[in-house]
Structure formats: structure tokens, C-alpha cells
Enzyme design. Sequence first.
Site, PDB file in Angstrom:
ATOM      1  N   ASP A  38       0.832  -1.206   0.000  1.00 23.74           N
ATOM      2  CA  ASP A  38       0.000   0.000   0.000  1.00 23.74           C
ATOM      3  C   ASP A  38       0.865   1.255   0.000  1.00 23.74           C
ATOM      4  OD1 ASP A  38       0.764  -0.741   2.687  1.00 23.74           O
ATOM      5  OD2 ASP A  38      -0.663   0.743   3.450  1.00 23.74           O
ATOM      6  N   GLU A  71       0.219  -1.076   5.939  1.00 23.02           N
ATOM      7  CA  GLU A  71       1.290  -0.520   6.767  1.00 23.02           C
ATOM      8  C   GLU A  71       1.174   0.989   6.908  1.00 23.02           C
ATOM      9  OE1 GLU A  71       5.093   1.245   7.948  1.00 23.02           O
ATOM     10  OE2 GLU A  71       4.043   1.543   6.029  1.00 23.02           O
TER      11      GLU A  71
END
Length: 385
Positions: free
Chosen positions: A93, A154
Site C-alpha cells: 500500500d 502498513e
Amino acid sequence: MMRFKGTDRSMASSNSFDSQTILAGIRRWVEIETPTEVPEQVNKLTSMVADHYRDLPVTLERIAGVDGCGDHLAVRSTWGQDRPGILVLSHLDTVHPMGFIARLPFKVEGDSAFGPGIYDMKGGAYIAYHAFRELCAAPTRPPLGITHLFTSDEEIGSPTSRALIENEGRKAKYVLVTEPARDGGKIVTGRKGVGRFQVFIKGVPAHAGSRPEDGRSAVRELANVIQTLEGMNDLARGVTVNVGVVRGGTRPNVTPEEAYAEVDLRVPGTNDADEFVGKILGLTSQTPGVTVTVTGELNRPPYEKGNAGASLYEHAKTLAAELGFELVDTHTGGGSDGNFTAPHTGTLDGLGVDGKGAHTHYEQLYISSLEPRARLLYRLYQTLR
């Protein structure tokens, strides 16, 4: 600015670590935009990553995303899974919103390649994959099994992957994190713990002109709270407290009934964490008739350079010297998934690409770092035992 020296080309007959080949692979990952909050995009890249591994000696486990996040992917070598091995941590991400690639398209200028998430951390995730592919092409298997965990969340604190990371980390002998390098190629051997808190203040509304004596201002109390929080900053100790979001009130002629703040805490060690988390959660109102409620926690524990981490760094430093570059370590205030594993497993972070501009409109990696950093991961896979 540091650039990497050339490495020994004799290590691979046709230089399977050619930087342009690696960059072409990174580009494919970068051009799939993956904001954390758009799970279908993250899953699209996760599917591509899984496809890259299908012809290799691995097993694939895809963990379905929850709470609005994308899937996680665990790639496990078919060898060495009967004992503690190497865990590689990467996230797919990015912080950049959908459409940002129009503002920051993939491009190359000199030694820099640009694109959303290219430095933090698609470049690092890809070179770890590339090193593993080359490892599988070698005639012999290394002593330890390898598990590469790709996560989807994350950038928002790993709320749906933390338990998975901690479980895999406790089973591993070593943890390698492919977050980007720092300050010209430095490896990360320590990170501050990160805490996030929400402050809710409840006062008493009143007409600010005709009945001000009836009111109890939540915004005024928020000012008191901010002063207290800002007073906790202690740069000498490495403790920072930042009130990053505030809001309150409804109209200028109404004594504000409610106010709110979001707070970021960074602490270098466990004792500091215990002290300052307690102080923040223990905030109380200084104004009669006004209540202060604080929620939150330390969502990433401090990553301290313990003996196992120091030994792992020294080994990596020796390998880097053999490859022709110096590996210097550093401590940083930013958190990563390495914070979850370092308290109990030797962890080495910042193994990704060198570059600059994480989370910005000029994010870039240095192409000259691709070959040496990929080779370093390859040699770590080969030699850790």
C-alpha cells in the site's frame, strides 16, 4: 549525496541483477496505484505479485482483507519451513491517493526513477522478490527457509496485519524489512515507538453574548490540554508529542460544547513509552464542569538495537563490503512493521532502495542502488544460518 560503487560482475555470468531489468519490474508495480483505502487496487497488485511467484518453489497463502483493507500475501519457500528461518516484510500500500500517478508518472531523469510509492516501498519489495527469484535459480538451496509477507495496510499503522506479522516474526530466526534506506543508503537498526491518541472534551454550551457565565468552553480547555501536551516534548530524550489535528465548537456566538484533538507520540525506548503513554492517558480537566477523555495506545512498540539485531547488522555490513559498498546504520523516528518483530527477533530494517521524497510529489529511487541492494538481500538469503 552517496551513490553506490559498481559490484563484482563475476558473481553472475550475465548479470542477472542488471539495474534496468530490475527497474522495468518495479515500474509494473508502481503503475498499479495502491492507496491503502482502495483495497481493490491493492488486491490487483497482490494478484500480480502472486503470479510472479507461481513458477518458483513456493507455497502461496492469501489472507483475505478485513475492515476496508486489502489482502495480505504470504510466500513461503518449499524448503526450510520445519525450523525458524528468514521472514521478509514488505507492504504494497501507499499513501498517495488514486490518480496521483497523473501528477507523478513513472519517469527516469539521470539516476532517479520517479513514481508514487517507488521509494516507499515498492522498490524495496520488488528487489526482495528479484533476489529470491535469483536464489531459486542457483544450484543449491540456502540453509534457511524464507517467508516473504506482503501486507496491505502498513501506511495506516498495520491494524489488520499486526497479529499476522507478530505471529510470523515469533516463528522466524531473522527478520528483514524492505523499507527504504535512509540518508544516502543507511540501514535501520532502531526506530521510535509510535503512539496515537484521541482527546475528547465536553463543556457546557451557552449564548456567548447574553449568558457567557453559564458556559464552560471545551475549546478553552483544549488550549490547556495542548499546552500540557506540547510541554511533554523532550528532544534531549528523543521524545516528541505532536498535536496534529484539532477541531471544536459550532458557531462564534456559542460557547463551544465540544472539542477534539489527535495526538502523535514518538518514544525511543520501552521505559519512555510506559511513562508518556501514562501521562497522556492520564490527562484531566483544569476547568470545573468540563470533562477530558483520552483514548489511544502505543500502536508500534520501540524498535531497539538489541544484541540479535546488532549481530545481524554486522553480518550485513560484512556482506556489503564484499559487494563494494559501506553499510552504515542509523536510528529513525518513523515506525515500520519492524517495530513489531524487533522486541523478540533479530530485525534489520531499511533494506530497500535508496532515494528520497517518500510520501511527496517528487518521490524517487536511485537507480544506482538497485543492483547492490538486491545483491545484498540475495547474499543475506544465502548466508544466514
